[in-house]
Design a protein around this motif. Structure first.
Motif, mmCIF file in Angstrom:
data_model
loop_
_atom_site.group_PDB
_atom_site.id
_atom_site.type_symbol
_atom_site.label_atom_id
_atom_site.label_comp_id
_atom_site.label_asym_id
_atom_site.label_seq_id
_atom_site.Cartn_x
_atom_site.Cartn_y
_atom_site.Cartn_z
ATOM 1 N N MET A 49 -2.993 9.045 8.419
ATOM 2 C CA MET A 49 -1.704 9.752 8.378
ATOM 3 C C MET A 49 -0.605 8.948 7.708
ATOM 4 O O MET A 49 0.536 9.403 7.609
ATOM 5 C CB MET A 49 -1.251 10.109 9.797
ATOM 6 C CG MET A 49 -2.098 11.174 10.441
ATOM 7 S SD MET A 49 -1.336 11.805 11.926
ATOM 8 C CE MET A 49 -0.024 12.787 11.261
ATOM 9 N N GLY A 50 -0.928 7.743 7.280
ATOM 10 C CA GLY A 50 0.093 6.925 6.605
ATOM 11 C C GLY A 50 1.107 6.338 7.557
ATOM 12 O O GLY A 50 2.205 5.971 7.141
ATOM 13 N N ILE A 51 0.748 6.252 8.853
ATOM 14 C CA ILE A 51 1.650 5.586 9.806
ATOM 15 C C ILE A 51 1.462 4.078 9.671
ATOM 16 O O ILE A 51 2.380 3.290 9.821
ATOM 17 C CB ILE A 51 1.371 6.054 11.253
ATOM 18 C CG1 ILE A 51 1.574 7.559 11.347
ATOM 19 C CG2 ILE A 51 2.261 5.333 12.262
ATOM 20 C CD1 ILE A 51 1.079 8.193 12.632
ATOM 21 N N GLU A 52 0.215 3.685 9.386
ATOM 22 C CA GLU A 52 -0.093 2.281 9.074
ATOM 23 C C GLU A 52 -0.766 2.255 7.702
ATOM 24 O O GLU A 52 -1.314 3.272 7.250
ATOM 25 C CB GLU A 52 -1.057 1.693 10.116
ATOM 26 C CG GLU A 52 -0.551 1.689 11.542
ATOM 27 C CD GLU A 52 0.566 0.692 11.785
ATOM 28 O OE1 GLU A 52 0.790 -0.172 10.900
ATOM 29 O OE2 GLU A 52 1.220 0.789 12.831
ATOM 30 N N TYR A 53 -0.738 1.074 7.066
ATOM 31 C CA TYR A 53 -1.416 0.914 5.777
ATOM 32 C C TYR A 53 -2.526 -0.120 5.930
ATOM 33 O O TYR A 53 -2.408 -1.044 6.750
ATOM 34 C CB TYR A 53 -0.435 0.433 4.715
ATOM 35 C CG TYR A 53 0.598 1.460 4.370
ATOM 36 C CD1 TYR A 53 0.228 2.719 3.911
ATOM 37 C CD2 TYR A 53 1.948 1.172 4.511
ATOM 38 C CE1 TYR A 53 1.169 3.677 3.598
ATOM 39 C CE2 TYR A 53 2.901 2.124 4.195
ATOM 40 C CZ TYR A 53 2.508 3.373 3.745
ATOM 41 O OH TYR A 53 3.440 4.312 3.447
ATOM 42 N N ARG A 68 1.542 1.187 0.071
ATOM 43 C CA ARG A 68 2.974 1.415 0.323
ATOM 44 C C ARG A 68 3.473 2.620 -0.494
ATOM 45 O O ARG A 68 3.587 2.538 -1.711
ATOM 46 C CB ARG A 68 3.792 0.181 -0.055
ATOM 47 C CG ARG A 68 3.415 -1.046 0.727
ATOM 48 C CD ARG A 68 4.298 -1.238 1.953
ATOM 49 N NE ARG A 68 3.587 -2.046 2.957
ATOM 50 C CZ ARG A 68 3.737 -1.890 4.255
ATOM 51 N NH1 ARG A 68 4.525 -0.962 4.731
ATOM 52 N NH2 ARG A 68 3.098 -2.660 5.101
ATOM 53 N N ARG A 75 5.091 12.243 3.499
ATOM 54 C CA ARG A 75 5.329 13.523 4.171
ATOM 55 C C ARG A 75 4.584 14.657 3.452
ATOM 56 O O ARG A 75 4.051 15.561 4.086
ATOM 57 C CB ARG A 75 6.826 13.854 4.211
ATOM 58 C CG ARG A 75 7.690 12.735 4.750
ATOM 59 C CD ARG A 75 7.960 12.819 6.223
ATOM 60 N NE ARG A 75 8.776 11.676 6.585
ATOM 61 C CZ ARG A 75 10.090 11.688 6.624
ATOM 62 N NH1 ARG A 75 10.744 12.798 6.379
ATOM 63 N NH2 ARG A 75 10.753 10.607 6.951
ATOM 64 N N ARG A 76 4.584 14.592 2.120
ATOM 65 C CA ARG A 76 3.882 15.645 1.356
ATOM 66 C C ARG A 76 2.396 15.648 1.708
ATOM 67 O O ARG A 76 1.772 16.693 1.850
ATOM 68 C CB ARG A 76 4.064 15.424 -0.151
ATOM 69 C CG ARG A 76 5.027 16.444 -0.762
ATOM 70 C CD ARG A 76 4.947 16.422 -2.266
ATOM 71 N NE ARG A 76 5.354 15.165 -2.832
ATOM 72 C CZ ARG A 76 6.626 14.860 -3.096
ATOM 73 N NH1 ARG A 76 7.572 15.726 -2.868
ATOM 74 N NH2 ARG A 76 6.943 13.681 -3.614
ATOM 75 N N ARG A 78 1.123 14.537 4.546
ATOM 76 C CA ARG A 78 0.981 15.002 5.937
ATOM 77 C C ARG A 78 1.060 16.529 6.042
ATOM 78 O O ARG A 78 0.536 17.112 6.984
ATOM 79 C CB ARG A 78 2.068 14.370 6.819
ATOM 80 C CG ARG A 78 1.817 12.903 7.099
ATOM 81 C CD ARG A 78 2.944 12.321 7.924
ATOM 82 N NE ARG A 78 2.846 10.875 7.982
ATOM 83 C CZ ARG A 78 3.863 10.073 8.261
ATOM 84 N NH1 ARG A 78 5.051 10.574 8.515
ATOM 85 N NH2 ARG A 78 3.691 8.762 8.295
ATOM 86 N N GLN A 79 1.748 17.130 5.094
ATOM 87 C CA GLN A 79 1.864 18.604 5.125
ATOM 88 C C GLN A 79 0.507 19.290 4.969
ATOM 89 O O GLN A 79 0.344 20.440 5.342
ATOM 90 C CB GLN A 79 2.819 19.076 4.018
ATOM 91 C CG GLN A 79 4.275 18.746 4.335
ATOM 92 C CD GLN A 79 5.222 19.076 3.192
ATOM 93 O OE1 GLN A 79 4.831 19.695 2.205
ATOM 94 N NE2 GLN A 79 6.464 18.643 3.322
#
Lengths: 226, 298
Positions: A49-53, A68, A75-76, A78-79
């Motif tokens: 989900m891109g909360i961590e890399y 990064r 967000r795009r 995650r949509q």
């Protein structure tokens, strides 16, 4: 859909969450991730989900390299996902329908379509009669279903469910599992994490990933073998 | 853009919910913003009124030239011609003792009976001269050099004093605009930041669902806009009441002071207050949403 090559995740305090993970998940695949608490299941979802890399290695999710990125790109991405959070993350003071629609408001659906999809999702999880109930008045199981409805109403390419069975009894947990897997189709992959291995032991199809101390063991059954 | 139109109802509902969550803080903020804007509008009104008075006095700038009473008609005519020859001079009119007396009688109105105490007409004839106020210093210097001019009465001192008052009001006005601007921005951005903190869980959820930042921020911007607009509206009501009442009092007390039309002044001040409050509300809330510290997901 997902490509990981030698991905590791080490938190700032030195905790190693994932070690040298390599895997490939195709569109339409169903993936069960199991492992004891703290094994790295949630960390893996956080990476997706891109909360961590990734600390090292290369991870691609739906064609997007997870390094990064700026907030709007994350967000795009995650949509296109339908997340079902462990603690639901429903918005209090809003009805079940409003919560489901909230996940769709910024996806460009016209209002009528949005309401139609949201009601359809609530019907799919068996909660059409609770659409106008405030979420704080719903039971644990009902809240779980609203969270699932919110995820599927968005027409996502990837459904991510983190411990969706929680503390449910076996029958209800099985129902939730079956409900989630029923939304898989040729374009939609479903990834479910759970610590309750007994719930998936008998499953004849899917990719089964067992995480222990940050290491992965992968087993494929049925169509996933192809 | 399409999404913003589709969701306008949702944004308004969210702004209302945000207002209700922190109800007391929001009400107090509105009251303080209203009072701040009221003070600003008062200062600007004072500035506007004084500028109008000066402008009017400048337009009607006249000086009275007194001459030696011993002059005969021929010498007076020559004096008038000499005065007319000075650059910057407008109409020139001879006011004799009789007209001088009648003018004073008009000015005194009900009190005119005191003039009857004089056995003879106490007023002297003079020459009334319209001048270009911008060149008054040079004109006065030249007029003083003309033969038979005994004394010149001008409004320069009055005007100079009025200019001083306007300068002070201008300075206070600028200070007030800056002070109101800064304090409104601080109040609004603080309340918005508080709202963001109180709603951090919801904000994080929206981020995890992929909501774009403008979608998350817009209800907060609306909240800030409503706070200042309601404050500006309260200030406008107070100003309307005060100007209507105050004008009547001033006109009764000093009828000879020219005042701008109260309707126009109120209209201009209300427009100014509402537009300024809206602009400051939007800027303040944008400042409020700009910085989201620890505890927020990307």
């Amino acid at each position: 859909m997902i490509e990981a090559k030698s991905v590791s995740l080490v938190y700032e305090n030195g905790t190693v969450a994932l070690r040298d993970v390599s895997l490939h998940i195709k569109p339409g695949e169903i993936v069960y991730i199991t492992g004891p608490s703290g094994s790295g299941k949630t960390s893996f979802l956080k990476l997706l989900m891109g909360i961590e890399y990734p600390t090292t290695g290369r991870l691609k999710v739906m064609g997007q390299t997870m390094s990064r990125m700026n907030a709007s790109n994350i967000r795009r991405l995650r949509q296109k996902m339908g997340p079902v959070f462990q603690e639901f993350k429903l918005i209090r003071g809003r009805t079940a329908l409003e919560n489901v629609m909230l996940g769709m408001r910024f996806l460009g659906f016209p209002p009528k379509k949005m309401q139609e999809y949201a009601m359809e999702a609530l019907t799919n999880v068996g909660l059409e009669h609770k659409s106008s109930s405030l979420v704080e008045r719903l039971s644990w199981g009902e809240s779980q279903r609203v969270a699932i409805a919110r995820a599927i109403a968005r027409r996502p390419s990837l459904i991510l469910a983190d411990e969706p069975t929680g503390n449910l009894d076996v029958d209800n947990a099985m129902n939730i599992m079956d409900l989630l897997t029923s939304f898989r189709d040729e374009n939609t992959s479903v990834i479910i994490t759970t610590h309750a291995t007994h719930l998936i032991e008998d499953k004849e199809e899917g990719t089964f990933i067992r995480i222990k101390n940050g290491n992965l063991q992968i087993e494929r059954r049925g169509e996933a073998l192809v | 853009m399409k999404s913003a139109v589709y969701n306008m109802g949702y944004f308004l509902k969210e702004a209302k919910t945000l207002f209700k969550i922190d109800f007391m803080s929001n009400v107090l903020s509105i009251l303080s913003i209203g009072l701040i804007f009221f003070i600003l509008a008062l200062v600007i009104s004072g500035w506007d009124i004084m500028s109008f008075i000066i402008e009017t006095i400048e337009k009607e700038a006249e000086i009275n030239i007194y001459y030696r009473e011993a002059l005969n008609n021929e010498e007076i005519s020559k004096l008038i011609d000499d005065i007319k020859s000075v650059e910057g001079i407008g109409d020139v009119k001879l006011v004799d003792e009789e007209e001088s007396y009648l003018r004073m009688k008009d000015i005194l109105g009900d009190e005119a009976h005191i003039l009857e105490l004089f056995e003879d007409n106490p007023f002297s004839p003079f020459i009334e001269v319209q001048i270009n106020i911008a060149e008054s210093d040079i004109i006065l210097e030249k007029l003083n050099e003309i033969e038979n001019v005994e004394y010149i009465r001008d409004n320069k001192r009055v005007l100079d004093r009025l200019y001083d008052i306007v300068s002070v009001l201008e300075f206070i006005g600028i200070l007030a605009v800056v002070a109101v601007g800064i304090s409104t921005l601080m109040v609004v951005s603080h309340i918005i930041r508080q709202g963001i903190y109180n709603n951090r869980d919801q904000i994080n959820t929206l981020k995890l669902l992929g909501a774009p930042q403008p979608f998350i921020d817009f209800p907060f911007v609306l909240e800030g806009l409503f706070l200042t607009l309601i404050g500006g509206f309260i200030a406008s009501i107070l100003l309307f009441v005060l100007l209507n009442y105050g004008y009547g009092q001033v006109e009764m007390a000093i009828p000879f002071i020219p005042l701008p039309s109260v309707k126009n002044l109120i209209k201009a001040m209300i427009s100014f207050t509402l537009v300024t409050s809206a602009i400051l509300g939007v800027i303040g809330s944008l400042l409020g949403v700009a910085k989201q510290g620890e505890g927020y997901i990307r």
